[in-house]
Design an enzyme around this catalytic site. Structure first.
Site, PDB file in Angstrom:
ATOM      1  N   ARG A  82       0.833  -1.208   0.000  1.00  0.00           N
ATOM      2  CA  ARG A  82       0.000   0.000   0.000  1.00  0.00           C
ATOM      3  C   ARG A  82       0.868   1.258   0.000  1.00  0.00           C
ATOM      4  O   ARG A  82       0.535   2.256  -0.623  1.00  0.00           O
ATOM      5  CB  ARG A  82      -0.954  -0.029   1.197  1.00  0.00           C
ATOM      6  CG  ARG A  82      -2.048   1.041   1.114  1.00  0.00           C
ATOM      7  CD  ARG A  82      -3.111   0.839   2.167  1.00  0.00           C
ATOM      8  NE  ARG A  82      -2.563   0.951   3.505  1.00  0.00           N
ATOM      9  CZ  ARG A  82      -3.225   0.645   4.621  1.00  0.00           C
ATOM     10  NH1 ARG A  82      -4.475   0.206   4.550  1.00  0.00           N
ATOM     11  NH2 ARG A  82      -2.669   0.780   5.788  1.00  0.00           N
ATOM     12  N   LYS A 184      -2.594   6.405   1.275  1.00  0.00           N
ATOM     13  CA  LYS A 184      -2.403   6.954   2.619  1.00  0.00           C
ATOM     14  C   LYS A 184      -1.525   8.198   2.540  1.00  0.00           C
ATOM     15  O   LYS A 184      -0.375   8.214   2.997  1.00  0.00           O
ATOM     16  CB  LYS A 184      -1.797   5.868   3.523  1.00  0.00           C
ATOM     17  CG  LYS A 184      -2.393   5.895   4.918  1.00  0.00           C
ATOM     18  CD  LYS A 184      -2.171   4.588   5.643  1.00  0.00           C
ATOM     19  CE  LYS A 184      -2.204   4.736   7.130  1.00  0.00           C
ATOM     20  NZ  LYS A 184      -3.416   5.319   7.685  1.00  0.00           N
ATOM     21  N   GLU A 220     -16.059   6.222   4.728  1.00  0.00           N
ATOM     22  CA  GLU A 220     -15.331   5.731   5.901  1.00  0.00           C
ATOM     23  C   GLU A 220     -15.236   6.848   6.920  1.00  0.00           C
ATOM     24  O   GLU A 220     -15.864   7.892   6.772  1.00  0.00           O
ATOM     25  CB  GLU A 220     -13.954   5.205   5.489  1.00  0.00           C
ATOM     26  CG  GLU A 220     -13.052   6.242   4.840  1.00  0.00           C
ATOM     27  CD  GLU A 220     -11.658   5.706   4.534  1.00  0.00           C
ATOM     28  OE1 GLU A 220     -11.185   4.801   5.235  1.00  0.00           O
ATOM     29  OE2 GLU A 220     -11.031   6.225   3.594  1.00  0.00           O
TER      30      GLU A 220
END
Ligand code: PLP
Ligand code: COI
Length: 341
Positions: A82, A184, A220
């Site tokens: 990620r 991220k 989210e």
């Protein structure tokens, strides 16, 4: 090895300086060999890419002490993957995934005295991150970067441990449809700060963000994905290109299906249908699984039948199984647990 004298049971989710961190620098198109250092400060140009145009991305994972006294990490290869995706999206060089996993192990080993004991409720949180480190004043990617991993012992992310949370349906957006919500990037968190402070000021624990385009679909929170349980005990989780692909959520879908024999589905979830769910939880490395008791949509309250005093039945089973796997009480799927010490 003697553990540090820390009140493990009462740790919150905060920064405690530990002894060693990992550093590697990228210059002239290549990463150097990397090293552990005791220096917790970074001295770089005032004009560094990270300061001017927020060129930074990060990861979060934990080291656990298992029931039989080993120190392990949970699926660090997925954090490495990620982080590589985040780096590519932000025009940063990828830190090689195998080196990422090795560096995590080095940092955990060097700070083994800070890994909270089994049963303390605390863990060692690891924060890999990367910054653009050379001066850039025109809007363009840096050419030099620093990759670091530090460690800090942490307790529960939400104060009150497993007491169900109250969320606010946010008016602010977290991520644009073709933006950076699925990586991220530090910038995603910078733009969530006003929303979280506002929610806290109004007495809420967190925000429920909706899709930025239509404000009808559940995305989210600022730091965790959602899982819901239907009245017929099916686990459902939002599918969206603008949410972070949570490693905890992906693992829980496997736990639900393979360990608990439940149906589990990733699909679009509308705000409208949330009132029909039996249970709701937030999942993530920091959040683990934190139960949600109530969601407030502009004065309209959605109260989950699982209530405000404890976790719902299925949420609890998911929690117990996941943490059981992480702490070595339950056999893990192949490749999920990386033994460090
Ligand atoms: N969503 C956001 C915005 C997060 O910051 C995090 C934390 O990393 C998560 C979800 C959960 O992801 P993971 O389970 O990989 O920690
Ligand atoms: C994590 O769970 O690792 C995160 O990065 C989320 C953040 C809220 C601490």
């Amino acid at each position: 090895m003697e553990k540090k004298n820390i009140d493990w049971q009462n740790l919150g989710f905060g920064y405690v300086k530990t002894d060693y961190r990992y550093v590697s620098d990228f210059k002239d198109g290549a990463w150097d060999e990397g090293r552990l250092t005791e220096d917790a400060t970074i001295a770089i140009s005032e004009c560094a890419g990270v300061f001017q145009y927020a060129q930074t991305c990060f990861e979060g994972l934990k080291a656990y002490t298992t029931e039989d006294g080993k120190i392990v990490t949970f699926r660090p290869d997925l954090n490495a993957q990620r982080m590589a995706d985040s780096a590519r999206r932000l025009e940063m060089p990828v830190f090689p995934e195998d080196r990422f996993v090795e560096a995590v192990a080095e940092v955990v080993k060097a700070n083994a005295a800070y890994v909270p004991p089994y049963g303390s409720g605390a863990t060692l949180y690891l924060r890999p991150f990367m910054i653009g480190s050379n001066p850039v004043i025109g809007v363009k990617p840096a050419t030099e970067y620093q990759f670091r991993i530090f460690a800090t012992p942490v307790g529960p992310y939400f104060k009150g441990g497993v007491k169900p949370l109250t969320l606010k349906v946010a008016d602010f957006d977290r991520a644009a449809p073709n933006g950076t919500g699925n990586v991220k990037a530090g910038l995603n968190y910078a733009m969530s700060l006003h929303a979280i402070v506002t929610a806290h000021d109004e007495g809420y624990d967190e925000n429920m963000y909706l899709d930025a385009k239509t404000h009808t679909k559940v995305e989210e929170t600022g730091g965790a994905n959602f899982i819901f349980v239907t009245k017929d005990k099916k686990v459902v989780t939002p599918k969206s290109n603008s949410i972070l692909p949570s490693i905890t959520r992906r693992s829980l879908m496997v736990v639900a299906k393979e360990y608990l024999g439940l149906e589990a589905e990733e699909r679009e979830i509308t705000l409208e249908e949330v009132k029909d769910f039996a249970e709701c939880g937030l999942c993530g490395t920091a959040a683990v699984i934190s139960p949600v008791g109530k969601i407030v949509d502009h004065g309209k309250e959605i109260c989950f039948p699982s209530g405000m005093s404890e976790m719902g039945e299925i949420t609890k089973k998911l929690y117990d199984t996941l943490t059981g796997i992480q702490m070595g009480r339950i056999e893990a799927p192949k490749g999920w647990i990386k033994e460090i010490l």
